[in-house]
Every structure is written in structure tokens, then in C-alpha cells.
Enzyme design. Sequence first.
Site, mmCIF file in Angstrom:
data_model
loop_
_atom_site.group_PDB
_atom_site.id
_atom_site.type_symbol
_atom_site.label_atom_id
_atom_site.label_comp_id
_atom_site.label_asym_id
_atom_site.label_seq_id
_atom_site.Cartn_x
_atom_site.Cartn_y
_atom_site.Cartn_z
ATOM 1 N N ARG A 52 -28.581 20.633 -23.484
ATOM 2 C CA ARG A 52 -29.607 19.617 -23.700
ATOM 3 C C ARG A 52 -30.764 19.756 -22.725
ATOM 4 N NH1 ARG A 52 -27.419 13.901 -24.348
ATOM 5 N NH2 ARG A 52 -26.906 14.236 -22.166
ATOM 6 N N SER A 115 -22.462 22.212 -15.318
ATOM 7 C CA SER A 115 -21.205 21.468 -15.139
ATOM 8 C C SER A 115 -19.984 22.346 -14.991
ATOM 9 C CB SER A 115 -21.027 20.514 -16.306
ATOM 10 O OG SER A 115 -22.206 19.773 -16.462
ATOM 11 N N ASP A 169 -22.499 17.895 -13.234
ATOM 12 C CA ASP A 169 -22.737 16.691 -14.061
ATOM 13 C C ASP A 169 -22.218 15.404 -13.411
ATOM 14 O OD1 ASP A 169 -20.151 17.604 -14.498
ATOM 15 O OD2 ASP A 169 -20.177 17.346 -16.673
HETATM 16 C C1 GLC Z 1 -15.043 20.921 -15.775
HETATM 17 C C2 GLC Z 1 -15.965 21.576 -14.749
HETATM 18 C C3 GLC Z 1 -16.605 20.544 -13.853
HETATM 19 C C4 GLC Z 1 -17.285 19.475 -14.706
HETATM 20 C C5 GLC Z 1 -16.284 18.871 -15.704
HETATM 21 C C6 GLC Z 1 -16.925 17.846 -16.613
HETATM 22 O O1 GLC Z 1 -13.980 20.333 -15.098
HETATM 23 O O2 GLC Z 1 -15.235 22.510 -13.965
HETATM 24 O O3 GLC Z 1 -17.544 21.134 -12.978
HETATM 25 O O4 GLC Z 1 -17.802 18.469 -13.873
HETATM 26 O O5 GLC Z 1 -15.738 19.904 -16.499
HETATM 27 O O6 GLC Z 1 -17.943 18.386 -17.385
#
Ligand code: GLC
Length: 409
Positions: A52, A115, A169
Amino acid sequence: MRRIAKEFRAEMRAGLAGKKSSLKMLPAYIGAPTGDERGRCVALDLGGTNFRIALVDLKGGGRLGSKKTRAYAIPKKHVTGSGTSFFDYIARCLKCFMEEEGISQEDIRLGFTFSFPLQQTGIASGVLVKWTKAFRVSGVEGRDVVKMLQGALARQRMGVIKVSAIINDTIGAFAALRYRDARCDVGVIIGTGTNGCYFAQDAHGGRLINIEWGNYDKLPTTIYDKAVDRASNNRGEQTLEKMVSGMYLGQIVEMMVNDLVNNSLLFITPNNKRSYVRRFTSELISYIEEDTTKQLRNVGRVLDDLGVSNHSAKDRVILKYVCRTVSRRSARILVSVLSGVITTIDENLSRDHAVAIDGSLYEKHPAFSDNIRKGLKELFGSKASRIKIILTKDGSSEGAAVVAAITPS
Ligand code: GLC
């Protein structure tokens, strides 16, 4: 839940001290937003099902002006392809977005929500430790993803643009809520994956830590959890995530249901033909649990769609019960680790804490937030009201804009 919370705290301490721990405890290299951040920022948000891009106008005083968001599907070939073509795709999407929105390259401030576990050395640099969830892009682990993105921007003739900040994130959710609520000190994601971060005040101002709790591996597991792990592309990793997050809950239900079928306890037909379920998703769990009709119509519809033709009223009750068990366990594991985090910051809950929470499972599941509330009540009694769980929709991208605005360009 108490035991999990206690053991989780010990694991956090070990991770912070650099001892052996399943928690990476990654520092984020930013302070807490004050709410006075201002200006137009662009956020890239990568890590769930969609990629996004958002244009966010920060007004200061904790206020947001207009916001434009676009989601881009990430073609499968890029999710498992090469790093270069992956980042080229991201850069091309950004180019389109900027053309559509009439943003010039010179005055863009860019925040990047990425993320996955990142080992950072500064606000605008971070080495990918390991892919998680369904991502398997080659040639990215162990490399600085900001450099890779800058390379792609240069290839797309957008070399003037400099990434101001890269964040997880969870940090995005935290920053988005903290921008308007100074009580916020925890960020949580419960969507495709799950993770949390926290802000701990200390003598030097404070530090913000991305826990990467999805990888926590000290939980008691069932044969179904082990089967989900064996079927995954990252065996032995992300154990908690596989018990809690949206990418896996449907699979757990599927394993349990098919086990009942194998034991002739479900979907019994007159000629003893076995019907197995396939591709059960967490969206279906939400849909089934929403069903309050006496005949369990949603449940029946799901089974029809899955090709199970011969289901009895009892089968439907059992399926709903399995879904409830799996989603409730997920929420209660989440409560346990969350309470481990909060009591690490404030042992006796002596003040209010706002927890920014974002992610499709939390948002869409009919009972998830209730289960969290109930769990916190069980653990903390009347003091549970000190913990405010606040849905911070789009927090991961809004937060990147806030953080980009903190960072001097
Ligand atoms: C996975 C990633 C992490 C992220 C989570 C939620 O656990 O390793 O970095 O925050 O997904 O998206």
C-alpha cells in the site's frame, strides 16, 4: 496465561541482554512522536497481502488532514522472485502513485513500513534478518533493504527521492496512535502475522523495541500446531505466529477437522465416504463465528462451498466449536504476551497504557477484541481498565508518515 506472561518476560530480558532468546528485541532508532509533526508525507507499507501507498497530511496537534491510499496486489512471481525485480515493482508502483497524485520528486518525504525483522543501524537503514509470512524473495536476507529500494528508485529515474525512515508495522501502529494519544506505549499487529513493540522510558529519553514476538517458541503446542509447522516454508520458526495469526488459524482448524473426519467423528455419510476440508482460511473462521442463526446457516454455506455435501446439524455445531476454540486460544496467547510486555514497562500497572492495535484478524473477527478484554480482566481484575486497547486502523502506514515527518530531511 500467567505462566506464559512470566516466561515471556524472562525471554524478553534474555533477548535484550544479548543472551540466547527466541525474541530478537530489535531497537527502532526513533523517539516517540510528540503530536506536533507536520507536513505531507508519503508512506510505503509492505508486509501483508497487499502493498500500500498512502499520502498523509499531518496537521500537527495530533491531527490528520486528508489522506489518500492505494493498494497494489503483489504478483506472486514477485513474492518468490528476485530482490531486484521485487524492489523494481515497488518503485514502479510509487512512480504511478506520484504521477496520479501530482507529487513532485523534489518535495517528497518518504517513510517505509517494512513488516519483517530488521536489524537497524539507523533510522534509514536496516538489514533484513529473515523473511517471515509467505515472503521468500531471494537475495534480500542479510542486505540493507533501504539501499535496495534506493537502487530501484534510481533505476526508475527517481534517484532524488531519499527514504527518510524505515520502520516495522508495529512501530507504525504505535507512532500513529502516539501522535494523538500520549498514553500509547505499545503497538500490536494481529493480521497475516503478529508482533508487538513497546516504548520504555529511561534516563536517556526512552527506547522503542520491536519484539518480533511471532518467533516466541516457549508455548505448549499441540499435534495440530506441529503439523502446521511441518507444512510451512519456515519450519521451526515463528512458532507463536503459527498459533495466533490470520495466515495460520484456518490451517489449524483444517487440521483439526480432518483429524475428526479420519476418526469418523465428523461428516459421516451413509456409505462412509470421507469428506476432507481444504484451504480453510481465517476469514471463514470469522464468518462462521458470526453465525448466530439457530440452523447455523453460515456454517452450512461454508461447508457446501467446501464441497462437504452431507453435513448434519451436529457437524455444524462441532465446526463452529472448533473455530471458537482456535480463535479464542489465539486471543488468549496474545493477551498473555501483551501482559508480559506491559508489566515489563510498568510492573504494578500504576498508570494508563494505550495499546495501538491493527490488523485484519482483530478488525474482522467478531469476538477477538472481546476475548482480549476478558483475558485482561482475568489477569488484572479491576486494574485491567488501565489498559486501553485501541484499534488503530491503517496505523502501519500512517505511522510511517509520522516518523518520516519527525526525521529531518
Ligand atoms: C511478522 C513479521 C513482523 C511483523 C508481523 C506483523 O511477524 O516478522 O516483523 O511485525 O509479521 O505484520
